[in-house]
Design an enzyme around this catalytic site. Structure first.
Site, PDB file in Angstrom:
ATOM      1  CG  ASP A 107      -2.305   0.135   0.977  1.00 15.74           C
ATOM      2  OD1 ASP A 107      -2.763  -0.515   0.007  1.00 15.74           O
ATOM      3  OD2 ASP A 107      -2.964   0.906   1.696  1.00 15.74           O
ATOM      4  NE  ARG A 118       6.289 -11.862   1.469  1.00 20.52           N
ATOM      5  CZ  ARG A 118       5.554 -11.976   2.570  1.00 20.52           C
ATOM      6  NH1 ARG A 118       5.888 -12.855   3.487  1.00 20.52           N
ATOM      7  NH2 ARG A 118       4.502 -11.228   2.757  1.00 20.52           N
ATOM      8  CG  LEU A 172       9.568  15.605  11.767  1.00 15.85           C
ATOM      9  CD1 LEU A 172      10.773  14.777  12.172  1.00 15.85           C
ATOM     10  CD2 LEU A 172       9.567  16.926  12.529  1.00 15.85           C
ATOM     11  CD  GLU A 174      -6.791  10.510   9.525  1.00 13.51           C
ATOM     12  OE1 GLU A 174      -5.769  10.554   8.856  1.00 13.51           O
ATOM     13  OE2 GLU A 174      -7.177   9.470  10.104  1.00 13.51           O
ATOM     14  CG  HIS A 214       2.282  11.999  13.021  1.00 11.34           C
ATOM     15  ND1 HIS A 214       3.475  11.573  12.490  1.00 11.34           N
ATOM     16  CD2 HIS A 214       1.328  11.215  12.454  1.00 11.34           C
ATOM     17  CE1 HIS A 214       3.244  10.576  11.632  1.00 11.34           C
ATOM     18  NE2 HIS A 214       1.944  10.345  11.607  1.00 11.34           N
TER      19      HIS A 214
HETATM   20  C1  BG6 Z   1      -0.206   8.194   9.589  1.00 11.75           C
HETATM   21  C2  BG6 Z   1      -1.161   7.378  10.398  1.00 11.75           C
HETATM   22  O1  BG6 Z   1       1.050   8.224  10.197  1.00 11.75           O
HETATM   23  O2  BG6 Z   1      -0.694   9.508   9.453  1.00 11.75           O
HETATM   24  C3  BG6 Z   1      -2.531   7.373   9.775  1.00 11.75           C
HETATM   25  O3  BG6 Z   1      -0.673   6.061  10.489  1.00 11.75           O
HETATM   26  C4  BG6 Z   1      -2.999   8.791   9.523  1.00 11.75           C
HETATM   27  O4  BG6 Z   1      -3.455   6.699  10.594  1.00 11.75           O
HETATM   28  C5  BG6 Z   1      -1.929   9.584   8.789  1.00 11.75           C
HETATM   29  O5  BG6 Z   1      -4.182   8.734   8.747  1.00 11.75           O
HETATM   30  C6  BG6 Z   1      -2.303  11.051   8.656  1.00 11.75           C
HETATM   31  O6  BG6 Z   1      -1.413  11.695   7.791  1.00 11.75           O
HETATM   32  P1  BG6 Z   1      -1.855  13.001   7.012  1.00 11.75           P
HETATM   33  O7  BG6 Z   1      -0.621  13.428   6.317  1.00 11.75           O
HETATM   34  O8  BG6 Z   1      -2.978  12.624   6.112  1.00 11.75           O
HETATM   35  O9  BG6 Z   1      -2.306  13.979   8.061  1.00 11.75           O
END
Ligand code: BG6
Length: 479
Positions: free
Chosen positions: A16, A46, A177, A213, A237
């Site tokens: 993915d 694989r 970052l 989210e 994060h």
């Molecule tokens: C990822 C998480 O690190 O960050 C996800 O594993 C999350 O669950 C994603 O959806 C959010 O990233 P962004 O850049 O869309 O805010």
């Protein structure tokens, strides 16, 4: 040096992350002419795939323009695919031979991207070291979270890696970052005179760092359930953002000076206390549309009765002279009412308010996404025949101010940084260790005692308990 080729190896090329992020990013960097001349891309997995198969999977994520077709063909000509296991040494020897047969492959600099589940992490890194690094050029390894699931497992992994690679060869990605507004924090703080006198416990009431989210786990709950929102978002994060907000001015902008200061912040933070934490889990909204009807536990891949949090608010403290006593409120969750990531610095009340208590607190907001902005909530006179104060905004919205300026994706910046050997926007091993120290006791307690998360409805603002917690620590919600 100029004519030494680079080879970028994507382990997990069928996965993915590879199709959605890595291949599209490589293409964007390639078409913008940002990669070194003669860069070859080697997918490894694989499955019995081919370059064509990798291309078919990832093209839909590449936002291809009509006039880029020729360039696109050219990009794929530099791509290769090697099938192999993650455990067998001979498969890695084969990979090494394939790389060596590329033009000047035995001289080439090599970048190894591990877009892989943690279960094969150790095997692959050992095999790379053993079989793919006997060449002349340098080698760098790029890894993605999870970096373990608590202090012990993370230390174990770090030790394993440190036996194979030097720290300056390891690039641990925290893609926050790579975001424009996260990188902007340094310049805002240390490039302006006006903020620094206010940036401390004398003037700041509290700091709120938010990640929201608007969607749930969308059938990937089984994977999410192994981490939960605290490991998925907060420990990495949000903590990265916190360190950049709280750190002292570094001696220079060098990667080591900046990361030294970030680590100092973490070292001054006691472990999280369950009394200052609210965890939540979303439930389906019977009136919602589509996915919103489903609660976390309705996801068939989630173990029955799971108490994994999909939402968490935690109040933490940084025991430095600058910040002692100032609550840092971190809040994050899935299946909420909006997509948003921001830092909100709420200042103290105006002392000796002569406006009969009408003055609201100043706030400085750095909106990471969507629609990057820096804005400041402040009081002005309501225009007209009066002297009534009214809350307004000093607003620097990037969409308006930097119209037409291309904002690179976080992965574009970060992958380019690896080519350049710039480690500033990557997580150093001591940062990682400190972050786990702060979170591990709480995570273990939640899991051992199977603490039940507070339910909140899909599409809501999260559980009421979270707002109560923020209020308890002096945050005032603006209307
Ligand atoms: C990822 C998480 O690190 O960050 C996800 O594993 C999350 O669950 C994603 O959806 C959010 O990233 P962004 O850049 O869309 O805010």
């Amino acid at each position: 040096e100029d004519d030494v080729p680079h080879v970028f190896v994507v382990f997990g090329a069928s996965g993915d992350l590879a199709k959605k992020k890595i291949y599209p990013t490589l293409w964007w960097l390639y078409k913008d002419g940002l990669l070194p001349k003669q860069t070859y891309f080697v997918g490894y997995a694989r499955s019995d795939l081919s370059v064509q198969a990798v291309r078919d999977k990832s093209t839909q994520y590449m936002k291809l323009q009509d006039d880029e077709k020729d360039k696109f063909e050219e990009f794929w000509k530099y791509n290769y695919y090697v099938k192999g296991s993650y455990t067998e040494r001979t498969d890695f020897e084969h990979l090494n031979q394939e790389i060596n047969t590329l033009p000047k492959g035995d001289l080439a600099h090599r970048l190894f991207y591990l877009a892989l589940p943690p279960t094969v992490f150790k095997d692959v890194s050992s095999n790379i070291r053993l079989c793919c690094m006997g060449h002349e050029g340098w080698s760098r390894i790029i890894v993605e979270k999870p970096f373990g699931h608590d202090s012990e497992s993370s230390d174990d992994l770090s030790q394993h890696l440190s036996k194979l690679f030097r720290e300056d060869q390891i690039y641990r990605i925290d893609h926050y970052l790579g975001k424009e507004m996260v990188q902007n924090l340094m310049v805002l703080r240390f490039g302006n005179k006006m903020f620094s006198p206010l940036w401390n416990r004398d003037h700041v009431q509290c700091v709120v760092i938010t990640f929201k989210e608007p969607f749930g786990t969308m059938g990937r709950g089984g994977y999410f359930d192994e981490s939960g929102i605290i490991r998925d978002v907060m420990q990495n994060h949000l903590m990265q953002i916190l360190s950049l907000v709280a750190m002292e001015k570094p001696a220079s902008t060098s990667a080591e000076d900046i990361r030294d200061e970030k680590v100092k912040v973490l070292k001054c933070m006691p472990p999280l206390d369950l009394d200052n934490v609210v965890v939540g889990q979303y439930t389906g909204d019977p009136e919602g549309q589509g996915d919103a009807k489903n609660g976390y536990l309705d996801d068939p891949t989630v173990p029955k009765g799971s108490v994994t949090p999909t939402f968490a608010t935690a109040v933490v403290f940084v025991k430095t002279e600058r910040w002692d006593g100032v609550p840092f409120i971190m809040k994050c969750g899935k299946a909420l009412n909006e997509r948003k990531a921001e830092v909100r610095i709420q200042f103290k009340d105006v002392p000796g308010d002569i406006f009969g208590g009408q003055c609201k607190r100043n706030e400085l907001v750095i909106r990471v996404q969507p629609q990057e902005a820096v804005y400041c909530k402040m009081m002005v006179k309501a225009p007209g025949m009066n002297i009534n104060p009214e809350e307004s905004e000093l607003d620097l919205s990037y969409g308006a101010r930097y119209k037409g300026v291309k904002m690179p994706d976080a992965y574009e910046r970060l992958i380019l940084d690896v080519f350049c050997g710039a480690q500033l926007h990557f997580v150093r091993s001591d940062e990682l260790r400190e972050a786990w120290r702060i979170f591990t006791p709480l995570l273990h307690k939640l899991e051992k005692e199977k603490i039940k998360p507070a339910p909140y409805k899909y599409g809501s603002r999260g559980p009421q308990e979270s707002d109560d917690l923020a209020r308890r620590f002096g945050f005032i919600f603006s209307g």
